[in-house]
Design a protein around this motif. Structure first.
Motif, PDB file in Angstrom:
ATOM      1  N   ASP A 167      -8.915 -14.484  28.756  1.00 42.75           N
ATOM      2  CA  ASP A 167      -9.437 -15.687  28.109  1.00 42.75           C
ATOM      3  C   ASP A 167     -10.015 -16.649  29.134  1.00 42.75           C
ATOM      4  O   ASP A 167     -11.065 -17.267  28.923  1.00 42.75           O
ATOM      5  N   LEU A 168      -9.337 -16.780  30.260  1.00 46.02           N
ATOM      6  CA  LEU A 168      -9.826 -17.702  31.292  1.00 46.02           C
ATOM      7  C   LEU A 168     -11.186 -17.265  31.798  1.00 46.02           C
ATOM      8  O   LEU A 168     -12.103 -18.075  31.963  1.00 46.02           O
ATOM      9  N   VAL A 169     -11.297 -15.981  32.066  1.00 44.06           N
ATOM     10  CA  VAL A 169     -12.562 -15.459  32.585  1.00 44.06           C
ATOM     11  C   VAL A 169     -13.661 -15.647  31.543  1.00 44.06           C
ATOM     12  O   VAL A 169     -14.784 -16.028  31.854  1.00 44.06           O
ATOM     13  N   ALA A 170     -13.334 -15.412  30.282  1.00 47.58           N
ATOM     14  CA  ALA A 170     -14.349 -15.540  29.234  1.00 47.58           C
ATOM     15  C   ALA A 170     -14.789 -16.968  29.044  1.00 47.58           C
ATOM     16  O   ALA A 170     -15.987 -17.259  28.955  1.00 47.58           O
ATOM     17  N   ILE A 171     -13.837 -17.870  28.977  1.00 48.94           N
ATOM     18  CA  ILE A 171     -14.218 -19.242  28.640  1.00 48.94           C
ATOM     19  C   ILE A 171     -15.021 -19.881  29.753  1.00 48.94           C
ATOM     20  O   ILE A 171     -15.970 -20.640  29.489  1.00 48.94           O
ATOM     21  N   THR A 172     -14.686 -19.550  30.988  1.00 49.66           N
ATOM     22  CA  THR A 172     -15.449 -20.152  32.074  1.00 49.66           C
ATOM     23  C   THR A 172     -16.878 -19.610  32.108  1.00 49.66           C
ATOM     24  O   THR A 172     -17.799 -20.301  32.557  1.00 49.66           O
ATOM     25  N   GLU A 173     -17.058 -18.398  31.604  1.00 47.06           N
ATOM     26  CA  GLU A 173     -18.427 -17.891  31.480  1.00 47.06           C
ATOM     27  C   GLU A 173     -19.185 -18.658  30.403  1.00 47.06           C
ATOM     28  O   GLU A 173     -20.324 -19.077  30.596  1.00 47.06           O
ATOM     29  N   LEU A 174     -18.537 -18.826  29.271  1.00 44.61           N
ATOM     30  CA  LEU A 174     -19.226 -19.470  28.157  1.00 44.61           C
ATOM     31  C   LEU A 174     -19.563 -20.923  28.464  1.00 44.61           C
ATOM     32  O   LEU A 174     -20.531 -21.470  27.941  1.00 44.61           O
ATOM     33  N   MET A 175     -18.778 -21.538  29.323  1.00 44.31           N
ATOM     34  CA  MET A 175     -19.054 -22.930  29.650  1.00 44.31           C
ATOM     35  C   MET A 175     -20.264 -23.098  30.553  1.00 44.31           C
ATOM     36  O   MET A 175     -20.647 -24.207  30.881  1.00 44.31           O
ATOM     37  N   HIS A 176     -20.857 -21.983  30.912  1.00 45.18           N
ATOM     38  CA  HIS A 176     -22.115 -22.069  31.639  1.00 45.18           C
ATOM     39  C   HIS A 176     -23.255 -22.453  30.701  1.00 45.18           C
ATOM     40  O   HIS A 176     -24.345 -22.755  31.133  1.00 45.18           O
ATOM     41  N   LEU A 177     -22.967 -22.398  29.399  1.00 41.15           N
ATOM     42  CA  LEU A 177     -24.003 -22.555  28.389  1.00 41.15           C
ATOM     43  C   LEU A 177     -23.630 -23.682  27.445  1.00 41.15           C
ATOM     44  O   LEU A 177     -22.490 -24.104  27.421  1.00 41.15           O
ATOM     45  N   PRO A 178     -24.581 -24.087  26.592  1.00 38.21           N
ATOM     46  CA  PRO A 178     -24.153 -24.911  25.456  1.00 38.21           C
ATOM     47  C   PRO A 178     -23.161 -24.117  24.643  1.00 38.21           C
ATOM     48  O   PRO A 178     -23.257 -22.913  24.547  1.00 38.21           O
ATOM     49  N   LEU A 179     -22.189 -24.804  24.024  1.00 38.44           N
ATOM     50  CA  LEU A 179     -21.161 -24.093  23.295  1.00 38.44           C
ATOM     51  C   LEU A 179     -21.774 -23.232  22.211  1.00 38.44           C
ATOM     52  O   LEU A 179     -22.542 -23.708  21.403  1.00 38.44           O
ATOM     53  N   PRO A 180     -21.438 -21.935  22.203  1.00 37.76           N
ATOM     54  CA  PRO A 180     -21.943 -21.101  21.124  1.00 37.76           C
ATOM     55  C   PRO A 180     -21.239 -21.450  19.828  1.00 37.76           C
ATOM     56  O   PRO A 180     -20.143 -21.991  19.834  1.00 37.76           O
ATOM     57  N   THR A 181     -21.866 -21.106  18.740  1.00 37.73           N
ATOM     58  CA  THR A 181     -21.229 -21.394  17.463  1.00 37.73           C
ATOM     59  C   THR A 181     -20.068 -20.452  17.214  1.00 37.73           C
ATOM     60  O   THR A 181     -19.144 -20.771  16.508  1.00 37.73           O
ATOM     61  N   ALA A 182     -20.122 -19.279  17.850  1.00 42.01           N
ATOM     62  CA  ALA A 182     -19.036 -18.326  17.651  1.00 42.01           C
ATOM     63  C   ALA A 182     -17.796 -18.756  18.413  1.00 42.01           C
ATOM     64  O   ALA A 182     -17.883 -19.353  19.473  1.00 42.01           O
ATOM     65  N   GLY A 183     -16.656 -18.429  17.862  1.00 40.91           N
ATOM     66  CA  GLY A 183     -15.408 -18.595  18.607  1.00 40.91           C
ATOM     67  C   GLY A 183     -14.955 -20.012  18.753  1.00 40.91           C
ATOM     68  O   GLY A 183     -14.170 -20.341  19.635  1.00 40.91           O
ATOM     69  N   ARG A 184     -15.447 -20.919  17.897  1.00 41.32           N
ATOM     70  CA  ARG A 184     -15.095 -22.320  18.112  1.00 41.32           C
ATOM     71  C   ARG A 184     -13.608 -22.566  17.913  1.00 41.32           C
ATOM     72  O   ARG A 184     -13.036 -23.452  18.537  1.00 41.32           O
ATOM     73  N   SER A 185     -12.975 -21.812  17.041  1.00 42.86           N
ATOM     74  CA  SER A 185     -11.555 -22.085  16.835  1.00 42.86           C
ATOM     75  C   SER A 185     -10.735 -21.609  18.020  1.00 42.86           C
ATOM     76  O   SER A 185      -9.643 -22.087  18.261  1.00 42.86           O
TER      77      SER A 185
END
Lengths: 309, 352
Positions: A167-185
């Motif tokens: 999860d840590l590795v994934a979230i730090t990747e996604l934070m490189h971008l505007p928040l995607p609509t997927a996975g908001r919860s």
């Protein structure tokens, strides 16, 4: 000399290592390597890591590159709570599966998007054909959909009911971008995981070993590893702001029920505040674009009109 | 973007060339194959299998188990007791085909496998998994997925792995993708000799470091080399410009230099004096450009010597068997237009 971590929080894998080390209370010296100043290209840093990449760990004479390897090394050496990298055969395999998949999937997508949407056009003034960007964004969309459908599914976290290094590795990747609509919860759960980050009923003996040698260093919060035994009060999903991107300060959510949760907020928000978007800024008094030194090194066209995405 | 263990085409494997059909009878891995070379270093946990004479079906009385007796379960499909995870199986129950290649012709007892490996030996990561499983006597059923026929894109295979990639592992209800994850799973489940994934903290970290680094470096470059040199022009009939090929070969060369200077250095193997998962993953990657006709070892004596050591540690017979297909990649016939149309989008995505 104790353990040193060579990091730049601009980098996704560096953020994952930073958050993890802080969260589990690893005593380390932070050595900042400013990528935008090209410090990773210096001969000095090449002595530390000939591959000239961050993150890098130095533990006495032992030097280690690759964020996944560093996370696992820290997890074992400092006996992180089991949920970060479980002992259970299948749960561990799920974490390994994500950590392997993401190299050529989510990580490469997020990096490409960052470069094609921001670094090239904004910092370097290089035009990116719309169809190229569109293709990259489509691939990103596919990756994020896979993240939801294949890895997250109906679980609370990527590898099951508890937070893990995946999860840590994934979230730090996604934070490189505007928040995607997927996975908001899923995102707010990462920011404020209950007790040791597990929504499972509290159980004792969450840590495998005894107290850490020495005390945690490297930051104002400096707290020890999360203890077990706190029951989740079901508030993890009822958070307000979610992640902060490009803003200073921590999130507004307060979870006074479990004091250990606070250990996640500060390093996470601090780590995430250094995302690339925060580099697109204007001087508030003059409204002049702030041009990072990296750009000055690479192009004579000054000042660049920074178009905030 | 996620790499298929690239889909080089080749002649179907003579032994297990079955069209993928989950409902088909599984093919035992011990089909008249010679025994592999004796293992170097620590022997595998389980003793070598000796195929017994045809015998009556296994008794339903649960055998004594050195470990947790609850781990023994009767497999109705296979009609036998699967292997106990906590210790070697009693001799009387070793009448099952194992990955170590015992002759199957004289054996009538059905394979009591829960574990299936979906592989195509054209793919580098599949070869690593195959060699590791065979070398360590992991009992598995081989399910061949012929990449060049697009079988990985079928709906049947998507039931196994929605990512439509090989290798894939199926252990009862548990499915796992990604070769690194599969190798680590097999390492832990079958308690292989320590040198494959050492317990020692720093040695293990070195293996992790290589396994993480190689995804976007050596794997990518070896894959591109095969495709730019052979697969695009020969199999798919798509020309590749000399500049593109030259750039790909230059990148491969640079990566090989890093492999030598940063990982191998002056050691016998990548992380120390003994073979590990890192070496297996690396050598199977390097055989891709070899299969494409690149003489990568001739100009690099240090790497060549390392490759010989790895081959000797794995066992030459097993090594050659696993690479038989890729070494014939340049003999591929051109693809059918329908196959080409099916494969092209994924291949192009893979090359990005």
């Amino acid at each position: 000399m104790g353990l040193e971590l060579y990091l730049d929080l601009l980098s996704q894998p560096c953020r994952a290592v930073y958050i993890f080390a802080k969260k589990i209370g690893v005593p380390f010296e932070l050595r900042t390597v400013e990528l935008l100043k090209g410090q990773h290209c210096s001969d000095d840093f090449a002595q530390v890591n000939p591959l000239r990449k961050v993150p890098t760990l130095k533990d006495g004479d032992f030097t280690l590159a690759e964020s996944v390897a560093i996370l696992l090394y820290l997890s074992r050496k400092y006996e992180a709570p089991d949920h970060w990298y479980p002992q259970d055969l299948q749960a561990c395999a799920r974490v390994d599966e994500y950590l392997a998949w993401q190299h050529t999937a989510l990580r490469s997508c997020c990096s490409l998007v960052m470069w094609q949407k921001m670094m090239l056009p904004v910092f370097l003034g290089e035009w990116v054909p719309p169809e190229t960007l569109a293709s990259t964004l489509a691939e990103l969309d596919r990756c994020v959909q896979l993240l939801e459908d294949k890895f997250l599914k109906d679980d609370d976290f990527l590898a099951g009911p508890c937070i893990s290094v995946a999860d840590l590795v994934a979230i730090t990747e996604l934070m490189h971008l505007p928040l995607p609509t997927a996975g908001r919860s899923w995102l707010p759960r990462l920011q404020n995981p209950p007790q040791a980050g597990c929504l499972a009923p509290a159980r004792g003996g969450g840590r495998r070993g005894g107290p850490l040698p020495g005390g945690p260093r490297g930051g104002p919060e400096g707290q020890g590893p999360a203890a077990s035994g706190y029951r989740h009060e079901g508030q993890a999903e009822a958070l307000g702001a979610g992640f902060v991107v490009g803003r200073r300060g921590g999130p507004a959510a307060d979870d006074g029920d479990c004091c250990q949760n606070k250990g996640m907020e500060l390093p996470l928000s601090l780590a995430l505040s250094k995302t690339p978007r925060s580099l697109c800024s204007r001087d508030p008094s003059t409204h002049q674009a702030r041009v990072p030194p990296f750009v000055c090194l690479l192009t004579p066209r000054l000042p660049l009109p920074l178009q905030l995405a | 973007m996620g790499m298929i263990g690239d889909s080089p085409g080749c002649q179907p494997l003579k032994r297990e060339a079955i069209i993928l059909n989950p409902m088909s009878q599984p093919q035992s891995t011990g089909t008249g194959r010679p025994q592999p070379d004796p293992p170097r270093g620590d022997p595998p946990i389980a003793p070598p299998l000796v195929g017994p004479e045809p015998q009556a079906p296994a008794s339903r009385t649960r055998p004594p188990c050195p470990g947790d007796a609850s781990r023994w379960t009767w497999n109705d499909h296979q009609g036998a007791w699967p292997r106990c995870r906590t210790g070697p199986r009693p001799a009387a129950l070793r009448a099952v085909s194992r990955g170590s290649g015992s002759p199957v012709g004289s054996r009538a007892a059905p394979a009591a496998m829960g574990l299936e490996l979906y592989l195509d030996l054209l793919s580098q990561p599949c070869r690593a998994v195959y060699i590791f499983a065979k070398k360590n006597g992991v009992p598995f059923e081989l399910r061949t997925v012929e990449l060049l026929k697009g079988q990985h894109l079928s709906d049947d295979f998507a039931q196994v792995n929605p990512l439509k990639k090989v290798p894939a592992l199926k252990d009862g209800d548990f499915t796992l993708t990604e070769s690194v994850a599969i190798l680590l799973y097999l390492t832990r489940k079958f308690k292989v000799p320590d040198h494959w994934y050492p317990q020692e903290l720093q040695a293990r970290a070195r293996v992790d470091e290589y396994l993480a680094w190689q995804h976007t470096t050596l794997r990518k470059n070896c894959l591109r080399t095969l495709w730019h040199k052979i697969m695009f022009p020969v199999f798919l009939g798509e020309p590749v410009s000399p500049e593109t090929l030259a750039a790909t070969l230059a990148e491969l060369d640079a990566t090989l230099q890093i492999l030598e200077d940063n990982f191998l250095q002056n050691k016998a193997f990548l992380v120390g004096p003994h073979i590990s998962l890192a070496d297996l993953v690396a050598v199977t990657e390097l055989m891709h450009p070899v299969g494409a006709g690149c003489q990568i070892f001739e100009s690099r004596p240090k790497l060549a010597a390392w490759r010989q050591r790895v081959e000797a540690a794995v066992g030459s017979l097993l090594f050659q068997e696993a690479h038989e297909v890729i070494l014939k990649a340049s003999d591929l016939p051109p693809a059918d237009p329908s196959v080409k149309q099916k494969l092209m989008p994924r291949v192009l995505a893979m090359m990005q």
